[in-house]
Motif scaffolding. Structure first.
Motif, short mmCIF file in Angstrom:
data_model
loop_
_atom_site.label_atom_id
_atom_site.label_comp_id
_atom_site.label_asym_id
_atom_site.label_seq_id
_atom_site.Cartn_x
_atom_site.Cartn_y
_atom_site.Cartn_z
N PRO A 156 3.38 -13.00 6.64
CA PRO A 156 2.27 -13.67 7.33
C PRO A 156 1.50 -12.76 8.29
N LEU A 157 2.16 -11.69 8.77
CA LEU A 157 1.49 -10.77 9.68
C LEU A 157 0.65 -9.73 8.97
N ARG A 158 0.73 -9.67 7.62
CA ARG A 158 0.24 -8.49 6.93
C ARG A 158 -0.76 -8.82 5.84
N ASN A 159 -1.81 -8.01 5.75
CA ASN A 159 -2.74 -8.08 4.63
C ASN A 159 -2.13 -7.36 3.43
N ILE A 160 -2.22 -7.97 2.27
CA ILE A 160 -1.56 -7.44 1.07
C ILE A 160 -2.05 -6.03 0.73
N ALA A 161 -3.35 -5.77 0.86
CA ALA A 161 -3.88 -4.46 0.50
C ALA A 161 -3.35 -3.38 1.44
N LEU A 162 -3.34 -3.67 2.74
CA LEU A 162 -2.88 -2.68 3.70
C LEU A 162 -1.39 -2.39 3.53
N THR A 163 -0.57 -3.42 3.37
CA THR A 163 0.87 -3.21 3.18
C THR A 163 1.14 -2.37 1.94
N THR A 164 0.41 -2.64 0.87
CA THR A 164 0.61 -1.88 -0.36
C THR A 164 0.14 -0.44 -0.21
N MET A 165 -0.98 -0.23 0.47
CA MET A 165 -1.45 1.13 0.71
C MET A 165 -0.45 1.92 1.55
#
Length: 347
Positions: free
Chosen positions: A67-76
Protein backbone atom coordinates in the motif's frame (compact mmCIF):
# COMPACT_ATOMS: atom_id res chain seq x y z
CA UNK A 1 19.51 -27.97 0.83
CA UNK A 2 18.57 -25.56 3.61
CA UNK A 3 19.75 -21.97 3.39
CA UNK A 4 20.41 -20.20 6.70
CA UNK A 5 19.92 -16.50 7.30
CA UNK A 6 19.59 -13.90 10.04
CA UNK A 7 17.29 -10.88 10.35
CA UNK A 8 18.75 -7.43 10.83
CA UNK A 9 15.98 -6.08 13.01
CA UNK A 10 15.06 -2.44 12.31
CA UNK A 11 14.91 -1.79 16.05
CA UNK A 12 18.66 -1.36 15.58
CA UNK A 13 19.68 2.04 14.20
CA UNK A 14 20.55 2.06 10.48
CA UNK A 15 24.21 2.82 11.17
CA UNK A 16 24.59 -0.64 12.74
CA UNK A 17 23.80 -2.36 9.43
CA UNK A 18 27.26 -1.97 7.88
CA UNK A 19 29.11 -3.80 10.63
CA UNK A 20 26.51 -6.54 10.90
CA UNK A 21 26.31 -7.12 7.14
CA UNK A 22 30.09 -7.34 6.86
CA UNK A 23 30.26 -9.69 9.84
CA UNK A 24 27.67 -11.95 8.18
CA UNK A 25 29.51 -11.91 4.85
CA UNK A 26 32.90 -12.60 6.38
CA UNK A 27 31.57 -15.40 8.59
CA UNK A 28 30.02 -17.19 5.61
CA UNK A 29 26.34 -16.75 6.46
CA UNK A 30 24.08 -17.56 3.52
CA UNK A 31 21.55 -14.73 3.80
CA UNK A 32 20.68 -11.48 5.58
CA UNK A 33 17.04 -10.39 5.71
CA UNK A 34 15.60 -6.93 6.29
CA UNK A 35 12.18 -5.54 7.17
CA UNK A 36 10.41 -2.41 6.00
CA UNK A 37 8.36 -1.86 9.16
CA UNK A 38 6.63 1.43 9.85
CA UNK A 39 8.12 3.68 10.94
CA UNK A 40 11.62 2.34 11.32
CA UNK A 41 13.79 1.84 8.23
CA UNK A 42 13.52 1.69 4.44
CA UNK A 43 13.83 -1.77 2.96
CA UNK A 44 15.22 -0.76 -0.43
CA UNK A 45 17.76 1.73 0.93
CA UNK A 46 18.97 -0.76 3.51
CA UNK A 47 19.22 -3.57 0.97
CA UNK A 48 21.21 -1.45 -1.47
CA UNK A 49 23.70 -0.52 1.23
CA UNK A 50 24.04 -4.09 2.53
CA UNK A 51 24.61 -5.43 -0.98
CA UNK A 52 27.26 -2.79 -1.69
CA UNK A 53 29.10 -3.50 1.56
CA UNK A 54 29.28 -7.27 0.98
CA UNK A 55 30.64 -9.63 -1.67
CA UNK A 56 28.60 -12.83 -1.62
CA UNK A 57 25.77 -12.48 0.89
CA UNK A 58 22.22 -12.87 -0.38
CA UNK A 59 20.11 -9.98 0.92
CA UNK A 60 16.35 -10.24 1.18
CA UNK A 61 13.55 -7.85 2.09
CA UNK A 62 10.64 -9.49 3.82
CA UNK A 63 8.50 -7.55 3.42
CA UNK A 64 7.74 -4.40 1.43
CA UNK A 65 4.18 -3.20 2.25
CA UNK A 66 2.55 -2.64 -1.13
CA UNK A 67 0.00 0.00 0.00
CA UNK A 68 2.96 2.36 0.50
CA UNK A 69 4.45 1.67 -2.92
CA UNK A 70 3.81 2.43 -6.58
CA UNK A 71 4.17 -0.74 -8.64
CA UNK A 72 6.41 0.86 -11.29
CA UNK A 73 8.83 2.35 -8.77
CA UNK A 74 9.11 -0.84 -6.69
CA UNK A 75 9.80 -2.87 -9.82
CA UNK A 76 12.38 -0.37 -11.11
CA UNK A 77 14.19 -0.43 -7.74
CA UNK A 78 14.17 -4.22 -7.72
CA UNK A 79 15.40 -4.52 -11.29
CA UNK A 80 18.19 -2.01 -10.66
CA UNK A 81 19.48 -3.91 -7.62
CA UNK A 82 19.31 -7.19 -9.50
CA UNK A 83 21.36 -5.82 -12.38
CA UNK A 84 23.90 -4.36 -9.95
CA UNK A 85 24.06 -7.52 -7.81
CA UNK A 86 22.88 -10.47 -9.94
CA UNK A 87 21.49 -13.39 -7.98
CA UNK A 88 21.90 -11.70 -4.59
CA UNK A 89 18.68 -9.76 -3.99
CA UNK A 90 15.40 -11.33 -2.88
CA UNK A 91 12.23 -9.30 -2.48
CA UNK A 92 8.97 -10.11 -0.76
CA UNK A 93 5.73 -8.15 -0.89
CA UNK A 94 3.03 -7.94 1.76
CA UNK A 95 -0.28 -6.15 2.18
CA UNK A 96 1.03 -4.29 5.22
CA UNK A 97 -0.13 -3.98 8.82
CA UNK A 98 -3.53 -2.37 8.40
CA UNK A 99 -3.19 -0.13 11.46
CA UNK A 100 0.05 1.31 10.08
CA UNK A 101 -1.45 1.70 6.62
CA UNK A 102 -4.31 3.64 8.17
CA UNK A 103 -1.89 5.97 9.92
CA UNK A 104 -0.49 7.14 6.59
CA UNK A 105 -3.75 7.16 4.63
CA UNK A 106 -2.84 4.09 2.59
CA UNK A 107 -5.31 1.54 3.92
CA UNK A 108 -7.35 -0.17 1.19
CA UNK A 109 -10.66 -2.03 1.24
CA UNK A 110 -9.22 -5.27 -0.16
CA UNK A 111 -5.57 -5.84 0.84
CA UNK A 112 -5.52 -9.28 -0.78
CA UNK A 113 -6.69 -7.88 -4.13
CA UNK A 114 -4.03 -5.18 -3.93
CA UNK A 115 -1.33 -7.77 -3.22
CA UNK A 116 -2.48 -9.99 -6.09
CA UNK A 117 -2.38 -7.11 -8.55
CA UNK A 118 1.09 -6.04 -7.43
CA UNK A 119 2.48 -9.58 -7.62
CA UNK A 120 1.08 -10.24 -11.07
CA UNK A 121 2.27 -6.96 -12.54
CA UNK A 122 5.70 -6.99 -10.91
CA UNK A 123 6.51 -10.53 -11.98
CA UNK A 124 5.55 -9.74 -15.56
CA UNK A 125 7.63 -6.56 -15.65
CA UNK A 126 10.67 -8.31 -14.18
CA UNK A 127 10.41 -10.94 -16.91
CA UNK A 128 10.85 -8.14 -19.44
CA UNK A 129 7.25 -8.08 -20.60
CA UNK A 130 5.27 -5.06 -21.73
CA UNK A 131 2.22 -4.75 -19.52
CA UNK A 132 -1.13 -3.06 -19.79
CA UNK A 133 -3.64 -3.49 -16.98
CA UNK A 134 -6.46 -1.60 -15.30
CA UNK A 135 -7.21 -3.31 -12.03
CA UNK A 136 -8.91 -2.19 -8.88
CA UNK A 137 -5.66 -0.71 -7.56
CA UNK A 138 -2.89 -1.22 -10.14
CA UNK A 139 -2.99 0.59 -13.48
CA UNK A 140 -0.28 0.33 -16.12
CA UNK A 141 -0.54 1.55 -19.70
CA UNK A 142 1.96 -0.01 -22.10
CA UNK A 143 4.73 -0.20 -19.47
CA UNK A 144 7.98 -2.14 -19.85
CA UNK A 145 11.30 -1.85 -18.06
CA UNK A 146 14.15 -0.49 -20.15
CA UNK A 147 16.59 -2.28 -17.84
CA UNK A 148 14.98 -5.51 -16.62
CA UNK A 149 17.17 -8.03 -14.78
CA UNK A 150 19.85 -9.69 -16.89
CA UNK A 151 18.50 -12.49 -19.04
CA UNK A 152 14.87 -11.40 -18.94
CA UNK A 153 13.22 -12.71 -22.08
CA UNK A 154 10.86 -10.06 -23.42
CA UNK A 155 7.35 -11.38 -23.95
CA UNK A 156 4.72 -9.66 -26.00
CA UNK A 157 1.66 -8.89 -23.87
CA UNK A 158 -1.86 -8.34 -25.05
CA UNK A 159 -4.03 -5.45 -24.00
CA UNK A 160 -5.77 -6.27 -20.72
CA UNK A 161 -9.46 -5.95 -20.15
CA UNK A 162 -10.45 -3.79 -17.17
CA UNK A 163 -9.66 -5.47 -13.88
CA UNK A 164 -7.42 -8.09 -15.48
CA UNK A 165 -3.75 -8.11 -16.27
CA UNK A 166 -2.63 -9.94 -19.38
CA UNK A 167 1.09 -10.41 -19.30
CA UNK A 168 1.93 -13.37 -21.44
CA UNK A 169 2.34 -17.00 -20.43
CA UNK A 170 3.20 -18.31 -16.97
CA UNK A 171 6.96 -18.73 -16.62
CA UNK A 172 6.87 -20.32 -13.18
CA UNK A 173 8.23 -23.60 -14.49
CA UNK A 174 11.99 -23.40 -14.85
CA UNK A 175 12.18 -26.90 -16.31
CA UNK A 176 9.86 -25.89 -19.18
CA UNK A 177 12.29 -23.13 -20.18
CA UNK A 178 14.94 -24.34 -22.62
CA UNK A 179 17.40 -21.92 -21.04
CA UNK A 180 16.93 -23.59 -17.64
CA UNK A 181 19.72 -26.11 -18.08
CA UNK A 182 22.22 -26.26 -15.24
CA UNK A 183 24.94 -23.95 -16.47
CA UNK A 184 27.31 -22.71 -13.77
CA UNK A 185 28.74 -20.14 -16.12
CA UNK A 186 25.29 -18.65 -16.48
CA UNK A 187 24.80 -18.40 -12.76
CA UNK A 188 22.53 -21.41 -12.38
CA UNK A 189 22.47 -23.07 -9.01
CA UNK A 190 20.31 -24.41 -6.21
CA UNK A 191 17.18 -22.39 -5.61
CA UNK A 192 16.45 -22.06 -1.89
CA UNK A 193 13.28 -23.79 -0.86
CA UNK A 194 13.29 -26.55 -3.46
CA UNK A 195 15.15 -29.10 -1.36
CA UNK A 196 18.18 -29.13 -3.65
CA UNK A 197 17.06 -32.12 -5.71
CA UNK A 198 14.96 -32.75 -8.79
CA UNK A 199 14.68 -30.81 -12.04
CA UNK A 200 13.32 -27.64 -10.44
CA UNK A 201 16.13 -27.36 -7.86
CA UNK A 202 18.52 -25.92 -10.45
CA UNK A 203 17.31 -22.77 -12.11
CA UNK A 204 18.95 -20.09 -14.24
CA UNK A 205 20.00 -16.78 -12.79
CA UNK A 206 17.38 -15.08 -14.96
CA UNK A 207 14.63 -16.98 -13.15
CA UNK A 208 15.91 -16.12 -9.68
CA UNK A 209 16.19 -12.46 -10.62
CA UNK A 210 12.59 -12.40 -11.84
CA UNK A 211 11.23 -13.99 -8.65
CA UNK A 212 8.91 -12.14 -6.28
CA UNK A 213 7.92 -13.57 -2.90
CA UNK A 214 4.80 -12.84 -0.85
CA UNK A 215 4.30 -12.62 2.87
CA UNK A 216 1.32 -14.66 3.99
CA UNK A 217 -0.35 -15.94 7.14
CA UNK A 218 -4.07 -16.59 6.57
CA UNK A 219 -5.54 -19.18 4.18
CA UNK A 220 -6.49 -16.67 1.46
CA UNK A 221 -3.05 -15.07 1.44
CA UNK A 222 -1.27 -18.43 1.44
CA UNK A 223 -3.29 -19.71 -1.51
CA UNK A 224 -2.68 -16.40 -3.28
CA UNK A 225 1.06 -16.77 -2.74
CA UNK A 226 0.94 -20.17 -4.40
CA UNK A 227 -1.01 -18.77 -7.33
CA UNK A 228 0.74 -15.46 -7.92
CA UNK A 229 4.17 -15.45 -6.22
CA UNK A 230 7.44 -17.34 -6.62
CA UNK A 231 7.86 -17.93 -2.90
CA UNK A 232 6.26 -17.42 0.50
CA UNK A 233 7.58 -15.67 3.62
CA UNK A 234 6.25 -17.06 6.92
CA UNK A 235 6.70 -14.94 10.03
CA UNK A 236 7.97 -16.06 13.41
CA UNK A 237 4.49 -16.80 14.72
CA UNK A 238 4.42 -19.87 12.47
CA UNK A 239 4.98 -23.20 14.25
CA UNK A 240 6.41 -26.31 12.64
CA UNK A 241 2.88 -27.63 12.12
CA UNK A 242 2.00 -24.19 10.76
CA UNK A 243 4.75 -24.51 8.14
CA UNK A 244 3.28 -27.82 6.99
CA UNK A 245 -0.21 -26.33 6.80
CA UNK A 246 1.07 -23.26 4.97
CA UNK A 247 2.91 -25.43 2.46
CA UNK A 248 -0.32 -27.37 1.87
CA UNK A 249 -2.30 -24.18 1.19
CA UNK A 250 0.45 -22.75 -1.01
CA UNK A 251 0.46 -25.97 -3.03
CA UNK A 252 -3.32 -25.73 -3.42
CA UNK A 253 -2.85 -22.30 -4.95
CA UNK A 254 -0.08 -23.55 -7.20
CA UNK A 255 -2.27 -26.35 -8.52
CA UNK A 256 -5.13 -23.92 -9.15
CA UNK A 257 -2.83 -21.70 -11.21
CA UNK A 258 -0.99 -24.55 -12.93
CA UNK A 259 2.34 -23.53 -11.37
CA UNK A 260 5.03 -26.21 -11.55
CA UNK A 261 8.34 -24.41 -11.01
CA UNK A 262 10.28 -23.70 -7.81
CA UNK A 263 8.56 -22.03 -4.89
CA UNK A 264 10.80 -20.83 -2.08
CA UNK A 265 9.47 -20.98 1.49
CA UNK A 266 11.22 -18.60 3.89
CA UNK A 267 10.56 -19.09 7.60
CA UNK A 268 11.54 -16.69 10.37
CA UNK A 269 12.52 -18.52 13.57
CA UNK A 270 12.56 -16.72 16.93
CA UNK A 271 16.02 -17.50 18.30
CA UNK A 272 17.93 -16.67 21.47
CA UNK A 273 21.33 -17.90 22.60
CA UNK A 274 23.83 -17.09 25.32
CA UNK A 275 23.16 -15.85 28.86
CA UNK A 276 19.48 -15.35 29.65
CA UNK A 277 18.38 -16.88 26.33
CA UNK A 278 15.30 -18.62 27.69
CA UNK A 279 14.08 -15.51 29.50
CA UNK A 280 14.66 -13.32 26.44
CA UNK A 281 12.78 -15.76 24.20
CA UNK A 282 9.81 -15.86 26.58
CA UNK A 283 9.69 -12.05 26.61
CA UNK A 284 9.94 -11.93 22.81
CA UNK A 285 7.05 -14.35 22.40
CA UNK A 286 4.94 -12.27 24.77
CA UNK A 287 5.71 -9.11 22.76
CA UNK A 288 4.49 -10.91 19.64
CA UNK A 289 1.26 -12.03 21.31
CA UNK A 290 2.39 -15.67 21.44
CA UNK A 291 2.33 -18.05 24.38
CA UNK A 292 5.51 -17.15 26.30
CA UNK A 293 6.25 -20.78 27.14
CA UNK A 294 5.00 -22.86 24.21
CA UNK A 295 5.11 -20.39 21.31
CA UNK A 296 7.35 -21.00 18.28
CA UNK A 297 11.05 -20.39 18.72
CA UNK A 298 14.22 -21.85 20.16
CA UNK A 299 16.59 -20.89 22.97
CA UNK A 300 19.89 -22.64 23.52
CA UNK A 301 23.23 -23.51 22.04
CA UNK A 302 24.15 -24.22 18.42
CA UNK A 303 22.95 -27.82 18.59
CA UNK A 304 19.52 -26.77 19.86
CA UNK A 305 19.17 -24.09 17.21
CA UNK A 306 20.32 -26.43 14.44
CA UNK A 307 17.75 -29.00 15.54
CA UNK A 308 15.01 -26.38 15.31
CA UNK A 309 16.20 -25.36 11.85
CA UNK A 310 16.13 -28.98 10.68
CA UNK A 311 12.58 -29.42 11.99
CA UNK A 312 11.48 -26.33 10.07
CA UNK A 313 13.21 -27.59 6.93
CA UNK A 314 11.58 -31.00 7.24
CA UNK A 315 8.20 -29.26 7.51
CA UNK A 316 8.77 -27.48 4.20
CA UNK A 317 10.95 -24.41 4.76
CA UNK A 318 13.85 -24.17 2.34
CA UNK A 319 15.24 -20.98 3.87
CA UNK A 320 15.27 -20.56 7.65
CA UNK A 321 16.04 -17.08 8.93
CA UNK A 322 17.02 -16.79 12.57
CA UNK A 323 15.22 -13.86 14.18
CA UNK A 324 17.09 -12.58 17.23
CA UNK A 325 15.17 -11.05 20.09
CA UNK A 326 14.64 -7.30 20.04
CA UNK A 327 17.01 -7.03 23.01
CA UNK A 328 19.77 -9.27 21.57
CA UNK A 329 22.90 -7.94 23.34
CA UNK A 330 25.39 -8.74 20.56
CA UNK A 331 23.84 -8.66 17.04
CA UNK A 332 27.21 -9.06 15.27
CA UNK A 333 28.06 -11.97 17.55
CA UNK A 334 24.67 -13.49 16.76
CA UNK A 335 25.37 -13.62 13.02
CA UNK A 336 28.79 -15.18 13.68
CA UNK A 337 27.12 -17.76 15.93
CA UNK A 338 24.66 -18.59 13.15
CA UNK A 339 27.33 -18.90 10.46
CA UNK A 340 30.17 -20.55 12.37
CA UNK A 341 28.36 -22.69 14.93
CA UNK A 342 24.87 -23.45 13.61
CA UNK A 343 25.49 -23.68 9.86
CA UNK A 344 28.10 -26.51 10.10
CA UNK A 345 25.56 -28.66 11.98
CA UNK A 346 22.95 -28.54 9.21
CA UNK A 347 22.70 -31.37 6.68
Amino acid sequence: MTSLGVVFRPQLPPERLRGLARAADEAGLDELWLWEDCFLESGIASAAAALAWTERLRVGIGLLPVPLRNIALTTMETATLRRLFPGRFAVGLGHGVQEWMGQVGARVDSPVTLLREHLTAMRALLRGERVTTKGRYVTLDDVALDWPPHGAAAQQSTTAVPGHLSAGPDHSSAESDPSAKADPAAGAGPFPGTGGTGPSSVVPLAYRDAAVLAGARGPRSLRLSGEAADGTVLDASTSVDGIRHARHLVDEGRRTAGRTGPHEVVHYLNTATGPGAADRLRAERARQGLDPVTGPGVAGDAAAVAEAVVRAAEAGAGTVVLQPTADEPDPEGFVRFAAREVRPLLP
